[in-house]
Structures are given as C-alpha cells and as structure tokens.
Design an enzyme around this catalytic site. Structure first.
Site, PDB file in Angstrom:
ATOM      1  CB  ALA A 282      -8.752   4.803 -46.852  1.00 52.03           C
ATOM      2  CG  ASP A 328      -4.993   4.353   4.549  1.00 53.49           C
ATOM      3  OD1 ASP A 328      -4.567   5.500   4.662  1.00 53.49           O
ATOM      4  OD2 ASP A 328      -6.183   4.071   4.312  1.00 53.49           O
ATOM      5  CG  ASP A 647      -9.827   3.081   5.919  1.00 58.07           C
ATOM      6  OD1 ASP A 647      -9.782   4.300   6.151  1.00 58.07           O
ATOM      7  OD2 ASP A 647      -9.153   2.239   6.548  1.00 58.07           O
ATOM      8  CG  ASN A 741     -10.518   1.644 -44.491  1.00 59.95           C
ATOM      9  OD1 ASN A 741      -9.766   1.866 -43.565  1.00 59.95           O
ATOM     10  ND2 ASN A 741     -11.792   1.913 -44.468  1.00 59.95           N
ATOM     11  CB  THR A 744      -4.552  -2.538 -43.193  1.00 54.31           C
ATOM     12  OG1 THR A 744      -5.254  -1.378 -43.606  1.00 54.31           O
ATOM     13  CG2 THR A 744      -3.863  -3.187 -44.357  1.00 54.31           C
TER      14      THR A 744
HETATM   15  P1  ATP Z   1      -3.816   3.763   8.772  1.00 54.51           P
HETATM   16  O1  ATP Z   1      -3.717   5.058   8.079  1.00 54.51           O
HETATM   17  O2  ATP Z   1      -2.514   3.139   9.047  1.00 54.51           O
HETATM   18  O3  ATP Z   1      -4.809   2.841   8.172  1.00 54.51           O
HETATM   19  P2  ATP Z   1      -5.638   4.931  10.386  1.00 54.51           P
HETATM   20  O4  ATP Z   1      -5.443   6.287   9.841  1.00 54.51           O
HETATM   21  O5  ATP Z   1      -6.811   4.148   9.975  1.00 54.51           O
HETATM   22  O6  ATP Z   1      -4.346   4.087  10.188  1.00 54.51           O
HETATM   23  P3  ATP Z   1      -6.849   5.353  12.807  1.00 54.51           P
HETATM   24  O7  ATP Z   1      -7.754   4.207  12.818  1.00 54.51           O
HETATM   25  O8  ATP Z   1      -7.343   6.702  12.481  1.00 54.51           O
HETATM   26  O9  ATP Z   1      -5.591   5.033  11.923  1.00 54.51           O
HETATM   27  O10 ATP Z   1      -6.123   5.380  14.195  1.00 54.51           O
HETATM   28  C1  ATP Z   1      -5.298   6.440  14.568  1.00 54.51           C
HETATM   29  C2  ATP Z   1      -5.033   6.336  16.032  1.00 54.51           C
HETATM   30  O11 ATP Z   1      -6.257   6.440  16.729  1.00 54.51           O
HETATM   31  C3  ATP Z   1      -4.436   5.009  16.468  1.00 54.51           C
HETATM   32  O12 ATP Z   1      -3.039   5.056  16.459  1.00 54.51           O
HETATM   33  C4  ATP Z   1      -4.964   4.840  17.868  1.00 54.51           C
HETATM   34  O13 ATP Z   1      -4.140   5.535  18.772  1.00 54.51           O
HETATM   35  C5  ATP Z   1      -6.297   5.525  17.811  1.00 54.51           C
HETATM   36  N1  ATP Z   1      -7.389   4.565  17.586  1.00 54.51           N
HETATM   37  C6  ATP Z   1      -7.576   3.769  16.525  1.00 54.51           C
HETATM   38  N2  ATP Z   1      -8.678   3.046  16.654  1.00 54.51           N
HETATM   39  C7  ATP Z   1      -9.229   3.385  17.829  1.00 54.51           C
HETATM   40  C8  ATP Z   1     -10.414   2.995  18.526  1.00 54.51           C
HETATM   41  N3  ATP Z   1     -11.246   2.101  18.025  1.00 54.51           N
HETATM   42  N4  ATP Z   1     -10.651   3.564  19.700  1.00 54.51           N
HETATM   43  C9  ATP Z   1      -9.815   4.490  20.206  1.00 54.51           C
HETATM   44  N5  ATP Z   1      -8.706   4.894  19.609  1.00 54.51           N
HETATM   45  C10 ATP Z   1      -8.401   4.364  18.428  1.00 54.51           C
END
Ligand code: ATP
Length: 905
Positions: A282, A328, A647, A741, A744
C-alpha cells in the site's frame, strides 16, 4: 541493390536507374517504384507489440513481491488474501498496460508528424514531397541545413559540406564533390560523391539522385532508428523513480517494525507477516510512474494540437518552468511575409505598394532611372529564389525560396525584370553563399559574348566587362567593400559625403522597421580562380538600398503581454539592424527601455558584464549565432531557465544548450529541428506561450496527484505504525489495506490529472521543476495533509476501540477512505478554494470519488463482502461521523493549500 555507385559517373548512375536527369521521374513512375520498393522509412525497432507492454507490467520488483506474497498467502491457506493480492496485481497491470499503450500511441503519432519533406524534381517540375515517399531514381535538391533524406549519388555540388557523424562518427563536416569518380573499394566515409540518409548539409548547395531508400540505406543497414521523437525520462520522473526506490526501502524497514510490534502485542505471526506485506504494497505508489508518463504523453498530444511538436518528452515538463523566452524576430514575431517597400538609389527614392499585382508604374520608373533598374536586377540575380510562373499573363507571380529573396525576385518581376529571362542571358557561374556571420551573398554571372550583341538589358551596364559580380547584404558589411557609387548611369567615387548619405537613408528605412539590403556590383574581364573567390567581394560599385517590410504577427502582442504577467521575460534576438529591431520590438510590446544591444557589443563583453546586461536588456540585434550561445550561458548562470528559438544550421549549438530548444517548423532547417526539443509547426511566437500555458497546466496536475498519492500513503503507513503505541491491536487487516490501495490509488489520481487548466495559470511566476515536490515545502505539505488524515482516522478508530465498539476497524477504514477522497477534491486547484472552481469542470474526478464511496459502502454493508473483508455494518450515526471527518479533512487541506504550500514564489 548495393552496387558501387561511387565508381560510376552521374550519367551512368542515371542510366542504371532509368531516369532523365533534366526531367526527373514522372509521377506515375515514382508511384510504381514506391509500390515495388516500399516507403522510405526504417522500420521502427523501438515499437513494442501490446503483449510485450503487458508482460512488461510484471517485470517490476514490486509486482514480483506481490506475487510472492500471494504465493505465501496461498501456502499458509489464506486463499482469499491470495486472491485479492492477485486481483490487485492484475488490476494494476491492466491499468499500467492501458496507460503505457496510450503513451506509446501518442508517441507514434508524434513521430509520424515529424517526418521531413524533400525537394525533388519530378516530371520536369520542382516540388516538395514527404521524405518517406522518395524512391530510387528521384532527383533531390539540397541546400544548407537540409537533412539528407535517402542515400544517393551527387549530381551537383556547390561548396557542399555534409555532417556525417550519425553514420561515421566523424564530427568534422565532409566536403563533397559531385565530379569525383572513385575506386570501388573506397570506404563509406571517403565516398565524396555520395550522400547518405541521416546526415545533414551544413554548407552549400547541391543535388543528388536517390540510389537507396529506407532499410536499404547505409543507416538502415545498421538497423539504427533515426529518433525523430524520443521518450527519455523527465527530471521529475527521474526524481520520482528515486523516491519510489527510497520509499520501498523505507517501507521495508517500517514493515519489519510493524511486524515485531504486532507479534510483541500478541498478534499471530501469520497475520503480522500478511500485514507487513500489505502495508508495503500500500505504501509504495506503484501507479505513480505510469500516471506521470501518461499525463506527459497526453500533454504532448494536446500541444501538437496547438502547433507545437514535442520531440523530447522532458520538454513538456520543462515548458512549465521556463523563465526567459529568447525568440528570433523574423518569422516568429513577424509574419515572414516580406515585401519590398522602398528602393533607394543615389538621388532617388521610390516607395512601392507591391502587395498589389499592379505595382504602380514600376516599369516606367525603371526606364527613367537606370540605377533602380540595376538595383532590381542585382537583387533578383544575386538570389536563390525561383520564379515559378514567369509566363503568368496577370503578373500574379509565384516565387519559391527564402522570403527575403522571394520578395526581391517578385519586385523585379513586377518591374518587368523576370529572373528566368535575366538568368538565360547571364547565367550564374560561381557564388559565395549567404551566411549569417558575413551577412553578404555574392554571385558571378557570365561570360558575356564578345561579339557586341551583349546580354540584353544588362549589356549597357557592363561597360565591356565579360563577367558581372553581384553582392547583396547588410549595409555596414557591404559599404566598406565599395569604392564607387552608381549615380544615374555613371560611376562616381564613394566619398565620405556619399557614405554618410547612404547611412542616413538606411537608418530612415530601418527606423520604420524595415530590413534593409544593400546591393553592389563589379565588372570583371576575367574570372579569378577558385581560391581567389573571397576577394571578389571587394572594389564594389554601390548601387542602392532595398527596404523590405515584414509586418508583426497580430497574436504576438497579446502573447508578449501574457508572458509579462506570467513573469516570463520575452527577449528578441535578431540578425537585423538595431533600428529595425527596436521598431518591431516596440510594435509587439517588448520593452526597449534598456536599449538595443548589438552583436559587436556582446562580443566585447566579459561574461560578468554580459550577465549584468541580460538582467535588463530585452532586445539584441545583429546577433551572430555564436552570440546566441553566450546569451544563453549568461541567462543560465543567472539561474534562469531559457527557451531559445532558432532556424539555421548555426543555431544548432544554441538550441542544444538552451533548457528548451525550439526550431521553426516551416522556415527552419532540418539541422535546427534535429537539435531542438520542440518544433513549432507554425513558427509563431504565440504558439510558444500557448505551449508554456499547457506545460504549466500539466505540471500543475502532476503536482496535484503526486501530492494526493503521497499524502495518502503517508497516512496509511502512519496509522498502522502508530496504533500499537496507543495500545491498539492491528488497526487494519491485510485485506483492508490492500482494498484501500486498490480503490484510492488508481482512478481518483488519474482523474485529478485531467483537471482543466486554471484561469490564473499565466498570472503566477514560473516554478522550478521538482522543487515544489522534493523541496522542504513539499515535504511539509505531504506530512501536514498525511498527519491530518492520520489524526482523524486513528483518533476516531481509537475512540471506538476504547468504547468497545465491534465496528472500530471498519470505522477506521471508512474514515481513511472518505478522507482520502476529500483530499482529492480539495487538491483540484493549487491556489484557489475548490468551491470557486465549480463542480462541472472535472466530471471524471466526481465519478471516481462517487464510485470509491459506493464501493466502500458495498464492503461495509453487503454480507458476502463483510465476510471477506471482515467488516461490520456501520450505523447511520457512524456514517455521519465518517462524513464529518471527511469534511474536516477537506477544510483542513483547503486551509493548508491556501496558506500557500502548494504554490511557490
Ligand atoms: P531573425 O533573427 O530576426 O530571424 P536572422 O538572424 O534570421 O533574423 P539573417 O537572415 O541572419 O537574420 O539576416 C541578417 C542580416 O543579413 C539581414 O539584416 C540582412 O542585412 C542580411 N541578409 C539577410 N538575408 C540575406 C540574403 N538572402 N542575402 C544577403 N543578405 C541577407
């Protein structure tokens, strides 16, 4: 079909597998192959058939002791005791079986949800399919962060690096080469022209042709299951297991004492042995572990319904105690619906309404402003997005790709610059992929024909160069690499005045919450060799800025307010510019009073400074993935429990380090999902808070039934142990203990776990898992409630015994059972008086309590049961006393609860 695929060329592989490299398999052919090869999955070795789950119920030490006890009762002729013990064993096993089977089913459902997607080329089209539908011959496209969904031979590799540790144990990424043709004897780890299921792309792009799927893959051959969802024990479960073990030993000691006291008091050895065994049975909460497991699994299923896929069960519990959520910005707090809103070139700015297909004379603007034209062309060409329907007569273009890039391709198309047409004249021949550390991306296009015809529209900008280099990225990354600026068709020196104007223009856009990309170009007569590629991003000519707007998600503002109420710090972490971050933070209600901390500032801080900073600041911008790791460490060393979203591939270490790593289900890479404990199916911040709420509700209910079970057990042990000290004979007979036991422990506890979430869940501070139950406070609580039941039941039993009543044992048993039901009812809420809850919200508990009371009345009044359990009918007056004592226990438990023992903070 394990052939030496690595010793064949890509074309030979395609011929063997009978597939056209330009078209891919047709859907019909893929269907036929799926029928003959079967789905691309490794049979789940972890799943147990039902009979094994049932058999497993008999493997515990406790059950074996019970069976031994039944055997013992049988040998000494106590057939009834033996029967009841066996019934108890069976009942507990059935309950345990049902719970485990349900938990297992929930896990299987979660696993099914976790199947990834693969991008394939079929019938000349690029599409996404669930990875389990891949067949040999399929052409799969790979990009950074993808998990490789089958085994295959590479067709194309651009800077492709693959992490193969799951297969080879080698932790450094392996560089792949589609052009290699290898010796047949090459070892698996050295097959650079092959990719394998269960490994991940950490850099670059490529494509491969599937050669094996499912069990025929290298991973399948090792018969190791890729764990998409695991059921490891939670911290609470581990603590409970420890507690159960401790209780078992403790109770064994108590049982021996009871045995000796009983014999000394004149009871027969036989009775006392049976009592000791029954008491042990129990006192140990044998159903507790199964109850916790099912509550967690069912909780995980509920969270799935709300959009949070739980990959590791401990996360369900940990969610309830989260104190900081680092999220993010892009996609989590905003919608990730990027739209180009502003084009800004020297001496001209254009505001766009690109949400509408007719983008207001963009084509006319282009004609008047060559720099705008070049900006759009640059944005579209230096880009991995794909324009899917260039021929659409209404201009309702669809673009596949990362949202920032897709926005640029769409804007160019609306201005009449179709990416498909641009690429036909200026094909990409080299590239330096985007990475979040550099914040730049570069592509090289050409060569341009020298016969004077030129590459159409771009020809006039090339000024005789044969190759066009295009770079786009963050303005502060690109500007230092530019020497000139494009002004109305001319190149001028990029002097300090221009630089300042550009920075001002950038800031004005960022302050409105836009992500701003700068675009630059360079013309080359000859192409540098592979090793000199990095130098391409120098000597650029600045073209202009593109402002991209991404609206905040409507539900996030409310979710952030809810976090604040719940004592959870919501922190924004973004790769975007501080001004962009500040604007969006203010829009969703994140406190920016402590300023926006930049990535470079974080990098310059000592760990102690960073710890001070994270106490105040809630917005971090231009954060590189390594900074995320440092931020988590700072929070954790302040004693906070942190959830972190991510991501990208580079986010994986931070996701692993956080108390809860949360990956984006839509935009996230497979690498991030693999590292995370939770995958957000809709990428939405509000889903995190919904999951936290659910986690708190589950944790609440766990506490309720653990406290219920343990305090009931305390009282049972105490009654039997203390009675001899009062000079009483054995207060409860072995069968009566077993009975109690049985009624309950099971149903009322299970029903308590179904209590709906309380309204004020998100208005309380977080609590640390385990502390409440295993800290001092929890101990006091269980002792207090246990003592209350013991005093009343033993007191009343004692009074009846003194008074010479024949029903004293029956009375004691009835008071105990009724009191325990009263505790169950009082524990429905941890903080509020039960009367405030209403009676309708948990019918299961009311049913369980009513059933238990009826069963108790049955053994008290039905003659055959009276004989079996040696009970005596109680008078109405006795029943009233038992009822009144239950009311007293109810009120007492309410009092203890409201004094704050079930709350923390
Ligand atoms: P968050 O954290 O808000 O999701 P992130 O960290 O994913 O944003 P990034 O995608 O790393 O942000 O972008 C950071 C910077 O890099 C942007 O502000 C932009 O100036 C530049 N950037 C983003 N995507 C591209 C791309 N495809 N080509 C060139 N420069 C880019």
């Amino acid at each position: 079909m394990n052939q030496a695929w690595h010793s064949l060329t890509a074309e030979e592989t395609a011929t063997r597998l009978d597939v056209d490299l330009r078209q891919g398999l047709s859907e019909t052919e893929a269907g036929n192959r799926l029928a003959s090869f079967g789905p691309n999955e490794i049979p789940a070795t972890g799943m147990r058939p039902p009979w094994r789950i049932f058999a497993g119920q008999f493997s515990g030490m406790l059950v074996q002791i019970l069976i031994a006890a039944a055997a013992f009762a049988l040998t000494i002729g106590e057939i009834l005791e033996a029967g009841v013990i066996l019934a108890l064993v069976l009942l507990n096993s059935v309950l345990g079986f049902l719970q485990e089977a349900r938990a297992e089913r929930a896990l299987v459902a979660l696993r099914r949800m976790a199947i990834g997607q693969a991008t394939v080329q079929r019938g000349g089209r690029i599409c996404e399919i669930p990875a389990d539908r891949l067949v040999p011959g399929d052409i799969v496209l790979l990009q950074t962060g993808d998990g490789i969904p089958a085994d295959g031979r590479l067709l194309e590799s651009i800077d492709l690096s693959v992490q193969e540790s799951a297969l080879t144990g080698e932790s450094a990424p392996v560089r792949k080469d589609a052009d290699a043709v290898l010796e047949p004897a090459t070892a698996l780890a050295d097959r650079t022209n092959r990719v394998h299921l269960g490994t991940q792309v950490v850099y670059g792009r490529g494509s491969f042709i599937v050669t094996e799927t499912g069990a025929s893959t290298a991973l399948g051959a090792t018969a190791r299951l890729l764990e998409s969802v695991t059921a490891e024990p939670t911290p609470l479960q581990k603590q409970l297991d420890g507690l159960a073990r401790m209780l078992a030993y403790g109770v064994a000691g108590v049982a021996v004492v009871v045995l000796l006291l009983g014999i000394a008091g004149g009871e027969s050895f036989r009775t006392m042995i049976l009592t000791a065994v029954s008491l042990a049975v129990a006192a140990v909460p044998e159903s507790l572990t199964a109850l916790v497991a099912i509550t967690l699994a069912v909780g995980a299923q509920k969270m799935l319904g709300q959009g949070a896929l739980i990959r590791r069960l401990p996360a369900v519990e940990a969610l309830g105690s989260i104190e900081v959520i680092c999220a993010d910005k892009t996609g989590t707090m905003t919608e990730n619906r990027m739209t180009v809103s502003v084009l800004d070139v020297a001496e001209h700015r254009l505001e766009l309404k690109l949400a509408e297909p007719d983008s207001g004379g963009l084509a006319a603007e282009i004609a008047g402003h060559p720099a705008i034209d070049l900006l759009l062309i640059g944005g579209a060409l230096c880009n991995d997005g794909l324009l899917e329907n260039p021929e659409d007569p209404h201009g309702a273009y669809r673009v596949r790709g990362e949202p920032t890039e897709a926005a640029l391709v769409l804007a160019a198309a609306r201005g009449g610059r179709l990416k498909t047409a641009l690429e036909a004249t200026l094909p990409r021949i080299a590239e330096i992929p985007f990475d979040a550390g550099r914040r730049l991306m570069t592509t090289v296009h050409g060569p341009v024909a020298t016969d004077g015809v030129g590459p159409g529209v771009v020809g006039r900008y090339l000024d005789g160069g044969r190759y066009l280099v295009l770079t786009k990225g963050a303005v502060e990354a690109l500007l230092p690499r530019a020497d000139t600026i494009w002004v109305d068709g001319d190149e001028r020196v990029l002097d300090a005045a221009w630089r300042e104007r550009i920075t001002r223009a950038h800031d004005a856009l960022a302050e409105k919450g836009m992500r701003v990309l700068a675009v630059g170009m360079r013309r080359l007569a000859t192409l540098p060799d592979k090793d000199a590629r990095a130098a391409l991003e120098n000597g650029l000519s600045f073209i202009g800025l593109i402002g991209i707007y991404d609206p905040p998600r409507p539900a996030v503002t409310h979710a952030i307010a809810e976090c604040r109420q719940a004592g959870i710090k919501a922190v924004m972490i973004t790769g975007d510019h501080p001004l962009t971050a500040r604007h969006i933070a203010e829009e969703v209600g994140i406190d920016t009073a402590a300023g926006v901390i930049g990535g470079s500032e974080i990098a310059a801080m000592t760990p102690a400074e960073l710890r001070e900073t994270v106490k105040r600041a809630t917005v971090f911008a231009r954060v590189a993935p390594e900074d995320k790791l440092r931020l988590i460490e700072a929070y954790q060393s302040e004693g906070w429990s942190v959830a972190m979203t991510g991501d990208g591939v580079n986010d994986a270490p931070a996701l692993k380090k956080a108390d809860i790593g949360i990956a984006m289900g839509r935009m996230g890479t497979d690498v991030a999902k693999e590292a995370a404990q939770i995958v957000l199916l809709d990428d939405n911040f509000a889903t995190i808070t919904a999951a936290v709420r659910q986690g708190r509700a589950i944790y609440d209910n766990l506490i309720k039934f653990i406290v219920y079970l343990l305090s009931c057990n305390v009282s049972e042990i105490a009654v039997v142990t203390f009675a001899p000290f009062l000079g009483m004979p054995l207060p409860l007979l072995p069968l009566q203990i077993l009975w109690m036991n049985l009624v309950t422990d099971g149903l009322p506890a299970l029903a308590l776990g179904m209590e709906p979430a309380e309204d004020d869940l998100m208005e309380r501070p977080s609590q640390t898992a385990g502390e409440l139950i295993f800290g001092k406070q929890g101990l006091y609580l269980m002792l207090l409630v246990g003592a209350l039941i013991t005093e009343l039941s033993l007191g009343i039993g004692f009074a009846y015994w003194l008074g010479g009543s024949a029903a004293w044992q029956t009375m004691l048993l009835t008071v105990l059972v009724f009191s325990q039901m009263a505790v169950a009812l009082a524990l429905r809420s941890r903080s509020r008086p039960t009367v405030q809850l209403g009676w309708g919200s948990n019918p299961a508990l009311l049913g369980a309590v009513a059933a238990t009371v009826l069963l108790q009345l049955a053994i008290v009044y039905l003659p055959p049961l009276q004989t079996a359990f040696q009970t005596t009918a109680l008078s109405l007056g006795d029943l009233a006393v038992a009822g009144a004592s239950a009311v007293a226990v109810f009120l007492g438990t309410e009092r203890i609860k409201l004094a704050g023992f079930l709350r923390q903070g």
